[in-house]
Design a protein around this motif. Structure first.
Motif, PDB file in Angstrom:
ATOM      1  N   MET A   1       0.843  -1.171   0.000  1.00 21.29           N
ATOM      2  CA  MET A   1       0.000   0.000   0.000  1.00 21.29           C
ATOM      3  C   MET A   1       0.888   1.233   0.000  1.00 21.29           C
ATOM      4  N   SER A   2       0.494   2.195  -0.782  1.00 17.79           N
ATOM      5  CA  SER A   2       1.246   3.433  -0.872  1.00 17.79           C
ATOM      6  C   SER A   2       0.485   4.536  -0.142  1.00 17.79           C
ATOM      7  N   PHE A   3       1.239   5.340   0.611  1.00 21.44           N
ATOM      8  CA  PHE A   3       0.600   6.460   1.296  1.00 21.44           C
ATOM      9  C   PHE A   3       1.625   7.530   1.635  1.00 21.44           C
ATOM     10  N   ILE A   4       1.082   8.715   1.845  1.00 19.68           N
ATOM     11  CA  ILE A   4       1.847   9.848   2.349  1.00 19.68           C
ATOM     12  C   ILE A   4       1.561   9.897   3.842  1.00 19.68           C
ATOM     13  N   TRP A   5       2.585  10.173   4.644  1.00 19.47           N
ATOM     14  CA  TRP A   5       2.408  10.236   6.101  1.00 19.47           C
ATOM     15  C   TRP A   5       3.040  11.523   6.610  1.00 19.47           C
ATOM     16  N   ALA A   6       2.250  12.309   7.304  1.00 20.38           N
ATOM     17  CA  ALA A   6       2.733  13.547   7.909  1.00 20.38           C
ATOM     18  C   ALA A   6       2.404  13.518   9.397  1.00 20.38           C
ATOM     19  N   THR A   7       3.355  13.938  10.207  1.00 23.09           N
ATOM     20  CA  THR A   7       3.154  13.974  11.654  1.00 23.09           C
ATOM     21  C   THR A   7       4.194  14.900  12.265  1.00 23.09           C
ATOM     22  N   ARG A   8       4.172  14.999  13.571  1.00 24.54           N
ATOM     23  CA  ARG A   8       5.235  15.748  14.259  1.00 24.54           C
ATOM     24  C   ARG A   8       5.777  14.876  15.373  1.00 24.54           C
ATOM     25  N   GLY A   9       6.941  15.258  15.856  1.00 25.55           N
ATOM     26  CA  GLY A   9       7.579  14.502  16.923  1.00 25.55           C
ATOM     27  C   GLY A   9       7.504  15.253  18.238  1.00 25.55           C
ATOM     28  N   LEU A  17       6.923  12.053   6.680  1.00 26.61           N
ATOM     29  CA  LEU A  17       7.832  10.946   6.951  1.00 26.61           C
ATOM     30  C   LEU A  17       7.788   9.915   5.828  1.00 26.61           C
ATOM     31  N   ARG A  18       6.708   9.914   5.057  1.00 23.67           N
ATOM     32  CA  ARG A  18       6.620   9.097   3.839  1.00 23.67           C
ATOM     33  C   ARG A  18       5.997   9.956   2.755  1.00 23.67           C
ATOM     34  N   ASP A  19       6.534   9.845   1.560  1.00 24.75           N
ATOM     35  CA  ASP A  19       6.024  10.666   0.461  1.00 24.75           C
ATOM     36  C   ASP A  19       5.172   9.888  -0.530  1.00 24.75           C
ATOM     37  N   PRO A  69      -0.851  14.290  16.215  1.00 22.60           N
ATOM     38  CA  PRO A  69      -1.734  13.720  15.190  1.00 22.60           C
ATOM     39  C   PRO A  69      -0.909  13.014  14.112  1.00 22.60           C
ATOM     40  N   HIS A  70      -1.524  12.037  13.497  1.00 25.90           N
ATOM     41  CA  HIS A  70      -0.932  11.365  12.337  1.00 25.90           C
ATOM     42  C   HIS A  70      -1.885  11.594  11.179  1.00 25.90           C
ATOM     43  N   GLU A  71      -1.358  12.072  10.057  1.00 22.92           N
ATOM     44  CA  GLU A  71      -2.164  12.334   8.885  1.00 22.92           C
ATOM     45  C   GLU A  71      -1.589  11.557   7.707  1.00 22.92           C
ATOM     46  N   PHE A  72      -2.470  10.894   6.997  1.00 21.30           N
ATOM     47  CA  PHE A  72      -2.080  10.051   5.868  1.00 21.30           C
ATOM     48  C   PHE A  72      -2.934  10.391   4.662  1.00 21.30           C
ATOM     49  N   VAL A  73      -2.349  10.279   3.495  1.00 20.63           N
ATOM     50  CA  VAL A  73      -3.111  10.253   2.260  1.00 20.63           C
ATOM     51  C   VAL A  73      -2.933   8.838   1.728  1.00 20.63           C
ATOM     52  N   VAL A  74      -4.002   8.073   1.763  1.00 18.76           N
ATOM     53  CA  VAL A  74      -3.978   6.691   1.308  1.00 18.76           C
ATOM     54  C   VAL A  74      -4.199   6.707  -0.198  1.00 18.76           C
ATOM     55  N   LEU A  75      -3.281   6.101  -0.921  1.00 19.33           N
ATOM     56  CA  LEU A  75      -3.291   6.127  -2.381  1.00 19.33           C
ATOM     57  C   LEU A  75      -3.627   4.755  -2.942  1.00 19.33           C
ATOM     58  N   GLY A  76      -4.131   4.717  -4.146  1.00 20.85           N
ATOM     59  CA  GLY A  76      -4.382   3.452  -4.821  1.00 20.85           C
ATOM     60  C   GLY A  76      -5.728   2.851  -4.486  1.00 20.85           C
ATOM     61  N   PRO A  77      -5.923   1.597  -4.869  1.00 21.28           N
ATOM     62  CA  PRO A  77      -7.223   0.931  -4.744  1.00 21.28           C
ATOM     63  C   PRO A  77      -7.738   0.826  -3.305  1.00 21.28           C
ATOM     64  N   ALA A  97       3.911   2.103  12.962  1.00 21.09           N
ATOM     65  CA  ALA A  97       4.008   2.184  14.429  1.00 21.09           C
ATOM     66  C   ALA A  97       5.443   2.045  14.929  1.00 21.09           C
ATOM     67  N   ASP A  98       6.164   1.052  14.446  1.00 18.57           N
ATOM     68  CA  ASP A  98       7.539   0.840  14.911  1.00 18.57           C
ATOM     69  C   ASP A  98       8.464   1.982  14.477  1.00 18.57           C
ATOM     70  N   VAL A  99       8.276   2.466  13.275  1.00 21.08           N
ATOM     71  CA  VAL A  99       9.082   3.583  12.779  1.00 21.08           C
ATOM     72  C   VAL A  99       8.864   4.802  13.676  1.00 21.08           C
ATOM     73  N   PHE A 100       7.607   5.092  13.988  1.00 20.48           N
ATOM     74  CA  PHE A 100       7.342   6.272  14.798  1.00 20.48           C
ATOM     75  C   PHE A 100       7.913   6.126  16.206  1.00 20.48           C
ATOM     76  N   THR A 101       7.831   4.941  16.759  1.00 18.10           N
ATOM     77  CA  THR A 101       8.410   4.706  18.084  1.00 18.10           C
ATOM     78  C   THR A 101       9.900   5.040  18.094  1.00 18.10           C
ATOM     79  N   GLN A 102      10.579   4.740  17.010  1.00 17.05           N
ATOM     80  CA  GLN A 102      12.016   4.990  16.914  1.00 17.05           C
ATOM     81  C   GLN A 102      12.369   6.459  16.704  1.00 17.05           C
ATOM     82  N   VAL A 103      11.473   7.257  16.113  1.00 17.04           N
ATOM     83  CA  VAL A 103      11.848   8.621  15.727  1.00 17.04           C
ATOM     84  C   VAL A 103      11.139   9.742  16.474  1.00 17.04           C
ATOM     85  N   TRP A 104      10.036   9.491  17.141  1.00 15.72           N
ATOM     86  CA  TRP A 104       9.223  10.591  17.659  1.00 15.72           C
ATOM     87  C   TRP A 104       9.947  11.455  18.691  1.00 15.72           C
ATOM     88  N   ASP A 105      10.867  10.879  19.457  1.00 12.38           N
ATOM     89  CA  ASP A 105      11.571  11.675  20.466  1.00 12.38           C
ATOM     90  C   ASP A 105      13.000  12.024  20.073  1.00 12.38           C
TER      91      ASP A 105
END
Length: 114
Positions: A1-9, A17-19, A69-77, A97-105
């Motif tokens: 699945m492809s998506f854009i992910w925007a958030t803050r830490g 964090l994903r384009d 907040p976590h904001e995503f643009v879900v792309l594709g079918p 989830a695991d990626v955010f745990t590693q980077v948020w702080d």
């Protein structure tokens, strides 16, 4: 699945964090979130894309005390198959989830990627 992910830490501001493989993720993001408003939880399907927003499932907060907040643009079918915030969160959050745990702080935000 492809998506854009925007958030803050914890200390860094809102970032992609994903384009989703988009050359201009901000434009795609703006189109998907147009007219959404500032509700804490959102699922809106627009032109084959889904705009998804929800608060951090673990209640993490930034240094000002705001829930992240976590904001995503879900792309594709998949965007056409999702019917609710709950559906989308169940499908998308486990992928980040695991990626955010590693980077948020971290003191600096990670660079965006696919």
């Amino acid at each position: 699945m492809s998506f854009i992910w925007a958030t803050r830490g914890h200390t860094w501001g809102f970032r992609f964090l994903r384009d989703g493989g988009c050359t201009n993720p901000l434009q795609v993001y703006d189109e998907a979130f147009a007219g959404v408003g500032d509700e804490p939880e959102v699922w809106q399907r627009v032109a084959g894309k889904g705009a998804l927003r929800f608060p951090d499932p673990l209640g993490r907060k930034d240094r000002a005390g705001r829930v992240i907040p976590h904001e995503f643009v879900v792309l594709g079918p998949l965007a056409d198959e999702v019917e609710s915030v709950e559906d989308a969160r169940r499908l998308v959050w486990p992928q980040v989830a695991d990626v955010f745990t590693q980077v948020w702080d971290k003191p600096e935000p990670p660079s965006g990627g696919k």
